[in-house]
Enzyme design. Structure first.
Site, short mmCIF file in Angstrom:
data_model
loop_
_atom_site.label_atom_id
_atom_site.label_comp_id
_atom_site.label_asym_id
_atom_site.label_seq_id
_atom_site.Cartn_x
_atom_site.Cartn_y
_atom_site.Cartn_z
N ASP A 75 -21.66 -18.50 78.66
CA ASP A 75 -23.00 -18.58 79.24
C ASP A 75 -23.86 -19.48 78.35
O ASP A 75 -23.70 -19.48 77.12
CB ASP A 75 -23.63 -17.20 79.37
CG ASP A 75 -24.81 -17.21 80.33
OD1 ASP A 75 -24.58 -17.34 81.54
OD2 ASP A 75 -25.96 -17.10 79.86
N THR A 76 -24.75 -20.22 78.98
CA THR A 76 -25.61 -21.16 78.25
C THR A 76 -27.07 -20.91 78.61
O THR A 76 -27.40 -20.73 79.78
CB THR A 76 -25.24 -22.61 78.61
OG1 THR A 76 -23.87 -22.85 78.26
CG2 THR A 76 -26.12 -23.60 77.85
#
Length: 202
Positions: A75-76
């Site tokens: 996830d970013t």
């Protein structure tokens, strides 16, 4: 140079950018996106705690039905002055995000969780990104495209909005969405991949 694995490899993400980066290893992998909703950032004490939890949630959900596989969740997020900028919901929010990022330095944090059976490891890469001052007309033109709306912070460094970026300090691929060099090191150290033709694990 190619790697191999004795395990099925699963990427718990439908992101084409992450798929392309993981493909650099040369190892065959399957894509099984996580379907659970991400938690709200407000429920976590820190931005880092939030993004780590999101990556872990993705990997754990998919791994629950894939006991033999090595499942990779990622996830970013984009963080500016403590505010987490997620994927914009509309043009107004996208423009607001880009106005905030204009002329400023923000942080991009990508977290990764790898799950295999009862084994789990997590890590993250944090990168500082500085934007040029953006003319209003540039922001307006960009938000009229489809590009901002599937990207944290309303931009993608690998697309035309990479023209907004003055400087980065850290791993470029982590900003794209997957710190594949660090991931390769972790997978090799855990014995999940080995160099093809070497006869031994890395």
């Amino acid at each position: 140079m190619k790697f191999k694995s004795d395990f099925p490899i699963i990427l718990a993400s439908q992101s084409p950018r992450r798929q392309e980066l993981l493909g650099m290893l040369g190892v065959g992998f399957q894509v099984i996106p996580s379907t659970t909703d991400e938690p709200a950032p407000e429920k976590f004490g820190t931005a880092l705690g939030y993004v780590l939890a999101c990556a872990a949630q993705k990997a754990q959900e998919v791994a629950a039905g894939q006991k033999e596989a090595v499942v990779i969740g990622s996830d970013t997020i984009v963080v500016l002055d403590g505010e987490v900028l997620l994927k914009p919901k509309n043009k107004k929010q996208a423009k607001n995000y880009l106005q905030k990022l204009s002329g400023n330095t923000h942080e991009v944090i990508t977290a990764v969780t790898v799950v295999q059976g009862n084994s789990e490891l997590s890590f993250h890469e944090a990168v500082k990104v500085t934007f040029y001052e953006l003319p209003e007309a540039w922001i307006d033109a960009y938000v009229e495209t489809e590009d901002p709306y599937d990207k944290a912070g309303a931009y993608g460094i690998q697309t035309v909005s990479g023209l907004f970026v003055k400087e980065i300090q850290g791993d470029y691929n982590a900003v794209v969405g997957l710190p594949v060099a660090a991931l390769t090191q972790k997978l090799a150290a855990a014995g999940f991949i080995s160099l093809e033709g070497s006869g031994v694990r890395c």
